[in-house]
Design an enzyme around this catalytic site. Structure first.
Site, PDB file in Angstrom:
ATOM      1  CD  GLN A  17      35.502  48.674  41.053  1.00 52.97           C
ATOM      2  OE1 GLN A  17      36.155  47.782  40.529  1.00 52.97           O
ATOM      3  NE2 GLN A  17      35.320  48.732  42.352  1.00 52.97           N
ATOM      4  CG  HIS A 111      37.184  44.313  37.045  1.00 55.75           C
ATOM      5  ND1 HIS A 111      38.414  44.170  37.639  1.00 55.75           N
ATOM      6  CD2 HIS A 111      36.306  44.401  38.063  1.00 55.75           C
ATOM      7  CE1 HIS A 111      38.285  44.175  38.961  1.00 55.75           C
ATOM      8  NE2 HIS A 111      37.021  44.317  39.246  1.00 55.75           N
ATOM      9  CG  ASN A 155      37.891  40.860  38.559  1.00 56.38           C
ATOM     10  OD1 ASN A 155      39.020  40.701  39.040  1.00 56.38           O
ATOM     11  ND2 ASN A 155      36.867  41.264  39.275  1.00 56.38           N
ATOM     12  CD  GLU A 156      36.584  39.184  42.757  1.00 53.65           C
ATOM     13  OE1 GLU A 156      35.423  39.595  42.830  1.00 53.65           O
ATOM     14  OE2 GLU A 156      37.440  39.360  43.649  1.00 53.65           O
TER      15      GLU A 156
END
Ligand code: BGC
Length: 427
Positions: A17, A111, A155-156
């Site tokens: 990102q 991620h 992540n998540e």
């Protein structure tokens, strides 16, 4: 009272990102497909790969003492089994930069983005991914582990199931729209849209097949099967064991996306079922972890017939979430009923244009965290999402979550007031 000494106050980012030019990753490939569902490609993103020192300096200068970022698997292992030492050196410099400014690095190994080769081998539904992820984690920790205290493996990790549920709802809506289109002659637009959608899906499937060798690549954020859901947590366990065998003192955890699930009278069963899916059924895989990364953005309401829309008149964020910072405290308390390790808020934040609303959000969310700490719940830190305005996946650069604004043309950084506000909580 404020937070105890040593409490981590930080901000988070994820490699894809912010870094830019993540060319070996599945996202990069998907962004560039002619029929992509991305509004724009990530491109150079925030050029954080080259500007990390300036960004960490801004973070530390405002008083923050932790930086959560991710290491990009597609950079470390761009081809299966071919590890790139120069990329390890890059992340070594990022970690050293954190230390130079007295910032605790909290490193995520995965991620959302994966190397293209992994997806070509079946991605996040293939048994072999467990071993590949373990090997990658072990490699990174052998090289960099001595410099790290906190690792978030994935992540998540529950994202795939959440997406599967949303996809199911969308499919239902599409079916209903199709039926409507058939029965109501003349409502061309509905019929047209539906047909175009189907057509686009077919073309996209072909394009995917060319890049990934399969029309339906199983990237990390694909709808997950129950087996795939389990596989992600087995990959976490395998990586955790590998990390611990190399650096026993590193604190290892996973992060989960969790909503504050609230039941109105009659909605209890729905809320309980959703919590079971979102959190409780993972307990056997995570209960011995050193910490759990709590990630929360809003609440979800349930009534007697299931999930409800946001309440009438509610303030909505750019993401169309309800502006509801109290959700974080509720989620922490609910998690603590079952999970007895340390808790780290690894993400909490809001996408708004008006930074004064971000300050209100942070103030309320942190007031809730403080109450939890006062009640003896071992919350060890809070990382705001995100350090800077960045590439919000399929939505491109349109969402402004950041504590720092980034000029899309010049890459110039402008700290927002919320950055110093958050920093004022650190001791
Ligand atoms: C993800 C981030 C994302 C953020 C805001 C989380 O789901 O971990 O990558 O940008 O939410 O939507």
């Amino acid at each position: 009272m404020g937070f105890p000494k040593g409490f981590l106050i930080g901000a988070a980012t994820a490699a894809h990102q912010v870094e830019g030019n993540n060319i070996h990753s599945d996202y990069w490939a998907q962004e560039l497909l002619p029929h992509t569902s991305f509004t724009e490609p990530s491109g150079i993103a925030c050029d954080h790969y080259n500007r990390y020192e300036e960004d960490i300096q801004l973070l530390a200068g405002a008083g923050l003492n932790a930086y959560r970022f991710s290491i990009e698997w597609a950079r470390i292992e761009p081809e299966e089994g071919a590890f790139d030492e120069t990329e390890i050196e890059h992340y070594r410099k990022v970690i050293a930069c954190c230390r130079k400014y007295n910032v605790e690095p909290i490193v995520t190994l995965m991620h959302f983005t994966s190397p293209v080769w992994l997806i070509r081998k079946g991605g996040w539904e293939a048994e072999s991914t467990i071993e590949y992820f373990r090997r990658y984690a072990a490699y990174v920790i052998k090289k960099l582990g001595a410099e790290l205290k906190y690792i978030c493996t994935i992540n998540e990790a529950n994202m795939g199931l959440q997406l599967a549920a949303i996809a199911k709802r969308f499919q239902l809506m599409a079916q209903q729209a199709a039926q409507k289109a058939k029965s109501a002659e003349g409502t061309v637009q509905v019929g047209m849209n539906f047909e175009k959608m189907m057509e686009n899906m077919k073309v996209a499937a072909m394009e995917n097949a060319q890049v990934f060798g399969t029309p339906q690549p199983q990237v990390f954020v694909s709808s997950r099967t129950p087996e795939g859901d389990e596989l992600v947590f087995r990959a976490h366990k395998a990586a955790k064991e590998a990390i611990k065998s190399i650096c026993p003192n590193i604190r290892v955890g996973i992060t989960l996306s969790m909503h504050d699930l609230q039941a109105l009278p009659g909605g209890e069963q729905f809320a309980n079922k959703a919590w079971e899916e979102e959190f409780r059924h993972y307990l056997p895989y995570i209960e011995d972890d050193d910490f759990l990364g709590v990630q929360n953005y809003t609440r979800t309401l349930y009534g007697p017939s299931g999930q409800l829309p946001c309440p009438e008149g509610a303030e909505l964020t750019q993401m169309d979430y309800e502006f509801y910072p109290d959700a974080l405290e509720h989620v922490i308390r609910k998690v603590w009923e079952d999970f007895k390790g340390d808790l780290l808020v690894t993400e909490n934040g809001v996408a708004v244009t008006d930074d004064s609303r971000r300050i209100v959000f942070i103030r309320s969310a942190l007031a809730g965290v403080e109450k939890c700490v006062r009640d003896g719940i071992p919350v060890k830190g809070y990382c705001y999402w995100s350090l800077m305005d960045n590439f919000e996946w399929q939505k491109g650069f349109s969402m402004t979550f950041g504590l720092i604004a980034v000029d899309r043309t010049t890459q110039e950084r402008t700290p927002k007031e919320s950055l110093a506000f958050l920093g004022s909580y650190a001791k």
